[in-house]
Design a protein around this motif. Sequence first.
Motif, PDB file in Angstrom:
ATOM      1  N   UNK A   1     -56.605  13.362 -13.066  1.00  0.00           N
ATOM      2  CA  UNK A   1     -55.886  13.156 -11.772  1.00  0.00           C
ATOM      3  C   UNK A   1     -55.461  14.460 -11.237  1.00  0.00           C
ATOM      4  N   UNK A   2     -54.417  14.701 -12.100  1.00  0.00           N
ATOM      5  CA  UNK A   2     -53.594  15.903 -11.462  1.00  0.00           C
ATOM      6  C   UNK A   2     -54.406  17.385 -11.397  1.00  0.00           C
ATOM      7  N   UNK A   3     -55.179  17.394 -12.378  1.00  0.00           N
ATOM      8  CA  UNK A   3     -55.742  18.978 -12.537  1.00  0.00           C
ATOM      9  C   UNK A   3     -57.079  18.817 -11.967  1.00  0.00           C
ATOM     10  N   UNK A   4     -58.051  17.788 -12.222  1.00  0.00           N
ATOM     11  CA  UNK A   4     -59.557  17.889 -11.635  1.00  0.00           C
ATOM     12  C   UNK A   4     -59.453  17.544 -10.136  1.00  0.00           C
ATOM     13  N   UNK A   5     -58.715  16.253  -9.911  1.00  0.00           N
ATOM     14  CA  UNK A   5     -58.865  16.092  -8.661  1.00  0.00           C
ATOM     15  C   UNK A   5     -58.022  16.497  -7.587  1.00  0.00           C
ATOM     16  N   UNK A   6     -56.692  16.340  -7.896  1.00  0.00           N
ATOM     17  CA  UNK A   6     -55.582  16.786  -7.041  1.00  0.00           C
ATOM     18  C   UNK A   6     -55.308  18.347  -7.093  1.00  0.00           C
TER      19      UNK A   6
END
Length: 328
Positions: free
Chosen positions: A188-193
Motif C-alpha cells: 500500500x505505502x510503496x507500490x500504491x501511494x
Amino acid sequence: MSKSRMPLVFGAALALLQALLIVAFAWAPTHTAPRDLPIGVAGPAPAAAQLTEKLRAASPGAFEIKTYADEAAATEAIEDREVYGAIVVTAQGPRLLVASASGPAVSQLLTEAAGRLSGAAPATPVTDVVAASPDDPRGGGFAAMILPLVMSGIAASALLAFQLSGTRARLTALGVFAVGAGLASTLVSVTWLGLLPSSAFWQVAAVVALVSFAVPSVIGGLGAAFGQAGFGAAAAVVFLIGNPFSAAAAAPELLPEPWGAIGQFLPPGAAATLMRSAAYFDWAGAGRPLAVLAAFAVVGAGLVVFAGRRRPAAPERPADDDVLVPAA
C-alpha cells in the motif's frame, strides 16, 4: 460505587482522557524549534570558521555545527546521516545542501536559516542531496503511516493477550501478523501511494514486519502476564508518549527536550528513524533504532513465553473429613 454515579464518573474520565490526548498530540508541534540540530559547514578554514560564528550568534543553541573540508565531504556526511544538511562556502557565495528524505521540515528550516544569513543577497542555491519521494514531497504521508503501524499493533496485542492462550498460539499469531503486515502495508505505502521509493520495497517490508512484531509482543505479553493493568500501562506509554514524540514529521532535535530523545527509545520514534535509514540512506544511522526495536521484540517474545508458562493455581481440594456425605 453506586450505579447512579457511574455515568458521571465515566463521563468525567472520558473528558479528562480527551484533554490529555490534546495535550499529548498538540504540545510538541507547537514547541518545535532546533535544539543542537547537527549541520555541517564546508569550505576553506577561515571562511568556514566565520560562517560558524555567524550561525551560532544568530541562533544560540540551535545547531551542533561540524566542519568539513569541502562539499564532497559534507555530502558524504549527509548521506551517512551524520548531519541533516550543510552550508558550503564558495567563491560565488554560500550553497546549501539538504536531505529532504531526512524530513522536509528540517530542510525548510535550514533553507530559512541560510536565507537569513544571506540577507539582501540573492537567494542561497539549494541542492537536495537525498530527496524524499516525489509522491510525498512534504513528508505528510510518511508521518501519517507511522500511527497506523502502532495502532494496529495495539489492536493485535489486545487479541494476543485476551483472546489467545498458550505460547505456541501467541507466537504463531505474532509471526503471521508481522509477515502479513510487512507485505500488505508495504504494498500500500510503496507500490500504491508512493510514500517511499519502490527500490526500497523489501527494506521497508522488513522494518514494518519488525515493528509489527515488537509492538504487540511487548504490549500483549504484558497483558497476558499481568492482566489489564499491564496491557493498559504499556499501551498508554506507546500511544501517549511514543506517537507524539516520534519525530516522524520532523526530527528529534526539533522537539522539546528531553522528549525528542525519549521518543527515539520507543517503537514509533525508532520505527520512523529506521524507516528513513532503510529506504533512503542504505541503512546509514540504523544502528540505534534497529537495536531499540529488536530489544522490544526480544523482550516481548520473552513476556509471551513467561505468560504461557504461568498456570492458574489449581482449586484446593477439600480434606477427606470435610467432604459432606449425603445422608442415607
